[in-house]
Enzyme design. Structure first.
Site, PDB file in Angstrom:
ATOM      1  CE  LYS A 144      -3.831  -2.384   2.195  1.00 22.09           C
ATOM      2  NZ  LYS A 144      -4.495  -2.709   0.940  1.00 22.09           N
ATOM      3  N   GLY A 145       1.968   1.224   0.758  1.00 22.61           N
ATOM      4  CA  GLY A 145       2.840   2.396   0.821  1.00 22.61           C
ATOM      5  C   GLY A 145       3.463   2.699  -0.524  1.00 22.61           C
ATOM      6  CD  GLU A 192      -0.201  -3.539   3.466  1.00 24.35           C
ATOM      7  OE1 GLU A 192      -1.059  -4.306   3.033  1.00 24.35           O
ATOM      8  OE2 GLU A 192       0.673  -3.030   2.754  1.00 24.35           O
ATOM      9  CB  THR A 210     -13.279   4.637  -0.341  1.00 18.40           C
ATOM     10  OG1 THR A 210     -12.814   3.518   0.413  1.00 18.40           O
ATOM     11  CG2 THR A 210     -12.252   5.755  -0.278  1.00 18.40           C
ATOM     12  N   GLY A 249     -18.334   5.434  -5.058  1.00 14.33           N
ATOM     13  CA  GLY A 249     -17.623   6.686  -4.805  1.00 14.33           C
ATOM     14  C   GLY A 249     -17.169   6.844  -3.369  1.00 14.33           C
ATOM     15  CG  ASP A 301      -3.020   1.241  -2.249  1.00 13.52           C
ATOM     16  OD1 ASP A 301      -3.462   1.398  -1.091  1.00 13.52           O
ATOM     17  OD2 ASP A 301      -2.580   0.167  -2.666  1.00 13.52           O
ATOM     18  N   GLY A 303      -2.602  -5.042 -11.957  1.00 17.49           N
ATOM     19  CA  GLY A 303      -1.512  -4.637 -11.060  1.00 17.49           C
ATOM     20  C   GLY A 303      -1.831  -3.353 -10.335  1.00 17.49           C
TER      21      GLY A 303
HETATM   22  O1  RIB Z   1      -3.800  -2.121  -1.774  1.00 22.03           O
HETATM   23  C1  RIB Z   1      -3.201  -3.095  -2.580  1.00 22.03           C
HETATM   24  C2  RIB Z   1      -1.948  -3.597  -1.929  1.00 22.03           C
HETATM   25  O2  RIB Z   1      -2.276  -4.255  -0.714  1.00 22.03           O
HETATM   26  C3  RIB Z   1      -1.177  -4.613  -2.733  1.00 22.03           C
HETATM   27  O3  RIB Z   1      -0.238  -4.029  -3.611  1.00 22.03           O
HETATM   28  C4  RIB Z   1      -0.576  -5.514  -1.673  1.00 22.03           C
HETATM   29  O4  RIB Z   1       0.823  -5.496  -1.641  1.00 22.03           O
HETATM   30  C5  RIB Z   1      -1.193  -5.077  -0.357  1.00 22.03           C
HETATM   31  O5  RIB Z   1      -0.341  -4.296   0.380  1.00 22.03           O
END
Ligand code: RIB
Length: 284
Positions: free
Chosen positions: A45-46, A139, A197, A202, A230, A265
């Protein structure tokens, strides 16, 4: 003439190797399904949020911890290729974080994360001064999140994946972003700025439980929803860094999040600010 300085963003969070398998439907508990060939992609996520911020034009630094291994170097290289400063990425003796991801025909997903080195991130030697926004997710360790909330007033916290967060930490955040499931597990009603979210429906911005803005995304052809949240968070943080008003910030973020679903991806289709603006103009 000197061009105006780009807003500065720090992302404090995970860097993972995403192992992605597409399958017809997501397995139910106890079920085995056959999928396609596994694909290895940069994620976490980061890292996804840092990549998205850089693509949106912000001067972006990644604060993270990877293993001292090939995958850690590969993930660092992929962020550098997008222009993200990785000089604050730390190394641990643990393995680089890994996410096991299944994506079904409709683009829905299930994710299990093995945090590995992400859990070893420390902020003692990290200078958080001078950033217009600090964006973080869950995370990394709870201690890191608590420390961030104490040390910066520009913290946008994405409470994903959902975990217990101290009430004092939540109330110190400039903005908290949650999806509907995460919002149910945390007490967010008393917060000055909270964005929830709602997937294809939306997002809503609340202030002390009252709605201050609401936005719906454009209709796009969905391939993969991994990372859409993200990109939403990064786009919202980008507008926060520019002091944009909540209504415009939310419209920008839901549009960016929708555009992120159009390729496989988590970092497969990161929009630029120009692309988001073009979609917004088309919709108005
Ligand atoms: O939000 C998606 C992400 O969540 C993925 O890329 C995975 O690595 C998890 O961290």
């Amino acid at each position: 003439m000197t061009p105006p300085a780009r807003p500065r963003a720090a992302v404090v969070g995970s860097m993972n190797t995403d192992l992605v398998v597409r399958c017809v439907h997501l397995p139910r508990p106890g079920e085995t399904v056959l999928g396609e060939d596994v694909v290895r992609l940069p994620g976490g996520k980061g890292a996804n949020q840092a990549a998205a911020l850089a693509r949106l034009g912000l001067d972006t630094s990644m604060v993270a911890c990877v293993g001292d291994d090939e995958l850690g170097r590969w993930l660092g290289g992929s962020l550098e290729a997008l222009g993200v400063d990785t000089s604050l990425v730390q190394r641990s003796v643990r393995l680089t974080g890994t996410a096991f991801i299944t994506v079904d025909e409709a683009g829905e997903n299930e994710i299990v994360v093995a945090p590995g080195a992400n859990a070893d991130l420390r902020l003692d030697a990290v200078d958080l001064e001078g950033f217009d926004v600090v964006l973080a997710q869950m995370e990394v360790s709870a201690e890191v999140i608590d420390e961030l909330a104490r040390r910066t007033s520009s913290l946008v916290l994405n409470v994903a994946p959902a975990r217990a967060v101290a009430a004092a930490t939540l109330s110190r955040c400039a903005v908290v972003i949650a999806n509907e499931l995460e919002a149910k597990s945390l007490a967010l009603d008393g917060l000055a700025h909270c964005v929830v979210t709602r997937g294809a429906r939306g997002a809503v911005h609340y202030s002390f439980g009252d709605v201050v803005a609401e936005a719906a995304p454009p209709v796009v052809e969905v391939v993969d929803t991994v990372g859409a949240g993200d990109v939403f968070c990064a786009a919202y943080a980008a507008r926060f860094a520019l002091n944009d008003d909540p209504v415009r910030a939310l419209r920008f973020a839901v549009t960016a999040g929708a555009l992120a679903t159009t390729a496989l991806g988590a970092q497969g289709s990161l929009p630029t600010t120009k692309e988001v603006d073009t979609w917004l103009e088309r919709a108005s």
